[in-house]
Design a protein around this motif. Sequence first.
Motif, PDB file in Angstrom:
ATOM      1  N   LEU A  55      24.383  19.143  80.710  1.00 17.12           N
ATOM      2  CA  LEU A  55      23.974  20.199  79.877  1.00 17.12           C
ATOM      3  C   LEU A  55      22.814  19.453  78.922  1.00 17.12           C
ATOM      4  O   LEU A  55      22.070  20.306  78.400  1.00 17.12           O
ATOM      5  CB  LEU A  55      25.083  20.277  79.157  1.00 17.12           C
ATOM      6  CG  LEU A  55      26.233  21.144  79.434  1.00 17.12           C
ATOM      7  CD1 LEU A  55      27.289  21.266  78.628  1.00 17.12           C
ATOM      8  CD2 LEU A  55      25.711  22.538  79.772  1.00 17.12           C
ATOM      9  N   ASP A  56      22.736  18.183  78.887  1.00 15.86           N
ATOM     10  CA  ASP A  56      21.707  17.529  78.053  1.00 15.86           C
ATOM     11  C   ASP A  56      20.118  17.624  78.874  1.00 15.86           C
ATOM     12  O   ASP A  56      19.141  17.487  78.154  1.00 15.86           O
ATOM     13  CB  ASP A  56      21.865  16.095  77.578  1.00 15.86           C
ATOM     14  CG  ASP A  56      23.044  16.071  76.746  1.00 15.86           C
ATOM     15  OD1 ASP A  56      23.226  16.988  75.735  1.00 15.86           O
ATOM     16  OD2 ASP A  56      23.757  14.997  76.461  1.00 15.86           O
ATOM     17  N   ASP A  57      20.375  17.555  80.121  1.00 13.85           N
ATOM     18  CA  ASP A  57      19.024  17.531  80.879  1.00 13.85           C
ATOM     19  C   ASP A  57      18.655  19.045  81.415  1.00 13.85           C
ATOM     20  O   ASP A  57      19.384  19.793  82.226  1.00 13.85           O
ATOM     21  CB  ASP A  57      19.405  16.886  82.364  1.00 13.85           C
ATOM     22  CG  ASP A  57      18.177  16.482  83.134  1.00 13.85           C
ATOM     23  OD1 ASP A  57      17.149  17.470  82.836  1.00 13.85           O
ATOM     24  OD2 ASP A  57      18.237  15.918  83.866  1.00 13.85           O
ATOM     25  N   SER A  58      17.549  19.365  80.871  1.00  7.58           N
ATOM     26  CA  SER A  58      17.146  20.630  80.905  1.00  7.58           C
ATOM     27  C   SER A  58      16.770  21.025  82.518  1.00  7.58           C
ATOM     28  O   SER A  58      16.911  22.198  83.084  1.00  7.58           O
ATOM     29  CB  SER A  58      15.682  21.225  80.279  1.00  7.58           C
ATOM     30  OG  SER A  58      14.876  20.241  80.387  1.00  7.58           O
ATOM     31  N   ALA A  59      16.298  20.033  83.251  1.00  4.31           N
ATOM     32  CA  ALA A  59      16.119  20.463  84.750  1.00  4.31           C
ATOM     33  C   ALA A  59      17.405  20.558  85.390  1.00  4.31           C
ATOM     34  O   ALA A  59      17.232  20.762  86.480  1.00  4.31           O
ATOM     35  CB  ALA A  59      15.451  18.779  85.405  1.00  4.31           C
ATOM     36  N   GLU A  60      18.683  20.362  84.810  1.00  2.94           N
ATOM     37  CA  GLU A  60      19.660  20.693  85.688  1.00  2.94           C
ATOM     38  C   GLU A  60      20.358  22.071  85.247  1.00  2.94           C
ATOM     39  O   GLU A  60      21.240  22.414  85.811  1.00  2.94           O
ATOM     40  CB  GLU A  60      20.829  19.627  84.962  1.00  2.94           C
ATOM     41  CG  GLU A  60      20.435  18.056  85.774  1.00  2.94           C
ATOM     42  CD  GLU A  60      20.616  18.011  87.047  1.00  2.94           C
ATOM     43  OE1 GLU A  60      21.346  18.979  87.929  1.00  2.94           O
ATOM     44  OE2 GLU A  60      20.345  16.837  87.647  1.00  2.94           O
ATOM     45  N   ARG A  61      19.559  22.867  84.717  1.00  6.03           N
ATOM     46  CA  ARG A  61      20.151  24.303  84.082  1.00  6.03           C
ATOM     47  C   ARG A  61      20.672  25.319  85.349  1.00  6.03           C
ATOM     48  O   ARG A  61      21.390  25.550  85.345  1.00  6.03           O
ATOM     49  CB  ARG A  61      19.096  24.758  83.452  1.00  6.03           C
ATOM     50  CG  ARG A  61      19.344  26.121  82.792  1.00  6.03           C
ATOM     51  CD  ARG A  61      18.445  26.793  81.574  1.00  6.03           C
ATOM     52  NE  ARG A  61      18.269  25.583  80.619  1.00  6.03           N
ATOM     53  CZ  ARG A  61      17.196  25.763  79.695  1.00  6.03           C
ATOM     54  NH1 ARG A  61      16.287  26.689  79.983  1.00  6.03           N
ATOM     55  NH2 ARG A  61      17.240  24.757  78.740  1.00  6.03           N
ATOM     56  N   GLU A  62      19.622  25.098  86.440  1.00  3.07           N
ATOM     57  CA  GLU A  62      20.147  26.107  87.700  1.00  3.07           C
ATOM     58  C   GLU A  62      21.121  25.348  88.201  1.00  3.07           C
ATOM     59  O   GLU A  62      21.947  26.250  88.656  1.00  3.07           O
ATOM     60  CB  GLU A  62      18.793  26.090  88.646  1.00  3.07           C
ATOM     61  CG  GLU A  62      19.172  26.775  89.834  1.00  3.07           C
ATOM     62  CD  GLU A  62      17.927  26.739  90.791  1.00  3.07           C
ATOM     63  OE1 GLU A  62      18.050  27.521  91.848  1.00  3.07           O
ATOM     64  OE2 GLU A  62      17.032  26.054  90.495  1.00  3.07           O
TER      65      GLU A  62
ATOM     66  N   SER B 144      25.037  26.363  67.688  1.00  6.47           N
ATOM     67  CA  SER B 144      23.540  26.426  67.643  1.00  6.47           C
ATOM     68  C   SER B 144      23.469  27.638  66.726  1.00  6.47           C
ATOM     69  O   SER B 144      22.396  27.804  66.055  1.00  6.47           O
ATOM     70  CB  SER B 144      22.819  26.894  68.806  1.00  6.47           C
ATOM     71  OG  SER B 144      23.198  27.991  69.372  1.00  6.47           O
TER      72      SER B 144
ATOM     73  N   ARG C 240      28.463  24.724  72.662  1.00 10.42           N
ATOM     74  CA  ARG C 240      27.186  24.543  72.535  1.00 10.42           C
ATOM     75  C   ARG C 240      26.342  25.554  71.852  1.00 10.42           C
ATOM     76  O   ARG C 240      25.785  25.554  70.735  1.00 10.42           O
ATOM     77  CB  ARG C 240      26.395  23.732  73.613  1.00 10.42           C
ATOM     78  CG  ARG C 240      26.904  22.529  73.969  1.00 10.42           C
ATOM     79  CD  ARG C 240      25.783  21.773  74.836  1.00 10.42           C
ATOM     80  NE  ARG C 240      26.232  20.472  75.093  1.00 10.42           N
ATOM     81  CZ  ARG C 240      25.202  19.713  75.561  1.00 10.42           C
ATOM     82  NH1 ARG C 240      24.267  19.799  75.626  1.00 10.42           N
ATOM     83  NH2 ARG C 240      25.612  18.299  75.680  1.00 10.42           N
TER      84      ARG C 240
END
Length: 692
Positions: free
Chosen positions: A666-673, A244, A240
């Motif tokens: 990876l599509d969910d920014s809340a899952e970054r951590e 980008s 990804r």
Amino acid sequence: MAEVRLDQPVAALRGVGAALAGKLAGLGIERVLDLLLHLPLRYEDRSRCQRVATLRHNESAQMALRVLETDTRNAPRRQLRVFCEDADGAPFLLRFFHFRNAQAQGFVAGAGIRVWGVARMGPGGWEMVHPEYRAFPDIAQVRPEGGVRPVYPLAAGLTQARLRGLVTDALSRAGGDPALGAGEVAALSPPTALDALRIVHQPPDADSAAALMAESHPARRRLIREELLAHQLSQRIVKRRMRSLDAPALDGIDDARDALEGQLGFAMTGAQRRVIGEIGADMARTRPMLRLLQGDVGSGKTVVAASAMLAAVRAGWQAAMMAPTELLAEQHARTLGDWLAPLGVSVVLLTGRLRKREREERRRAIAGHEVQIAVGTHAVFQDDTRFARLGLVIVDEQHRFGVRQRLALRDKGPDGLRPHQLVMTATPIPRTLAQTAYADLDLSVIDELPPGRTPVVTAAVANGRRDEVIERLRTAVAAGRQAYWVCTLIEDSEQLAAQAAEEAAGLLEAALPGVRIGLAHGRLSAADKQRVMREFKESQLQVLVATTVIEVGVDVPNASIMVIENAERLGLSQLHQLRGRVGRGHTESQCLLMYQPPLGESAGERLDVMRRTHSGFEIAEKDLALRGPGELLGRRQTGVVALKIADPVRDAEELPELADIAERLLDDSAERERVHALVARWVGDVQRYGHV
């Protein structure tokens, strides 16, 4: 008790000083997390005592015994014998070859004793040699030691007891680590990672231990799924990030293909045209292409690469091609020059073998865009090689390079643009393994050989028929053909009993007087090795005796015989690569697999597969099942992600679901951590697989 974090050095645990930390580092254990992921090889069930009637030969057992009598013998060697019986009165013997008199006196007739060791059926009945033991007043008072104990891989200076103690300490103090909680993924199902690790290191009973070894216990499945997910995530992060970035749009691959085809004078296969279309679609976009091209030996990958490079040049850009050896780079440069020079394209070779002045002149020409295609070895991606407009990077034999080496060329594009990347391999990689090891790359497969390729006749020949094999060489050489004779070792080894390459060369020189024989092996200097292989390619030599250094080698169409000594010692993919060195001309070629009988079941199966099929993909699937991913792709030094407990063949059915989970996370920014905690746990810093 102070808690420890998983990312802390293992020295944070009690009793770990510099010396012990060094020994642990030899096992790859540097952090507390590394220790917890150092999983048991097997388990010892010490929860019960067995009777003699239930023993199995050469298996570990714990027993309650009654001491009957002892004696000391000095012939044939000094030993202490302790004669015992179990509760059923069945006899059992303990032998000690290293003992003190006080130890011998400690075995009292009528006393009870608990022993642990490997039971075997000796000349006089059941026995153990040097068991662990503990004395009790009477056999009725003997109690099992209790529990199921893990057995770990060890390094010199480490004991099972020491490692078990460290793991217990780490498990008891790691509960508050936020990385464990942060990395939990609901879709993986319970137990949690920490609970799963506790069960794996400290199974509650023998049934749990058996389920863990069978890979069926929920704790083991939880860790397997989590590891596969972590690797899917790490590779997709790299992909990804690359996607980008900006890349030049390189159109016109269809026109380039047609122009090249007209120059070659032969038609491309349907598979080549399909793959060129896939590559062209990627190159036409303004995002960097990241594509793996798989093609069996002789499938025409170089023609595909040439079409892509010609398209890049016609769009006003440069291309670079990286090969693992100087000889292979020279061959590519010569072939591409022959094909592309008539179309107005300049090709230059860049290797460490060049004189400094010549190398600098070629680098200046590349930097000034006087050269359109550069072909070379590691010299291509060194810092002082600069390109004016690098738009396409092609890496041949991907598995011979580390990921960092492959990605180093991407920073050589102009004005922040990243070149498109195409990596090629003649080592067929089963799709299940490619999904794990190369999840950062799109996949193209050339699954068709050009017409007119004569299949190589493959036969297995016992070593006792060596004279017949030499006679075949004599006939081939007399007819103007050339031959390879491959040995698996350079020098004699009592363990492997393999014919040495130097000895084989001497024997062939004696048996084939007047035949020009060369020798190539890994102990030669690079220059001498290249010289010998070049002489063979130019027909100055008629027979090349070599080790497996010629696995990925030059194209010698005149070579029609491949003899592989001790073929039973090589893996299928390596045998297939070696066989691919012949059969490149129009004459029927032979591959003779010499073996030392009797053949084991696995070795016999490998040789049978080689006789039955020429399909590299069928061979790779079988090789993966027999030897595992590490042997097929190479270990960490080749850049392939190393799996700790997952297996891409056994666990293949898990991959589609885990790939979907990885994309959703990876599509969910809340899952970054959560994502980064999971990747850090199993893979480490994803940047080491490609800083972008």
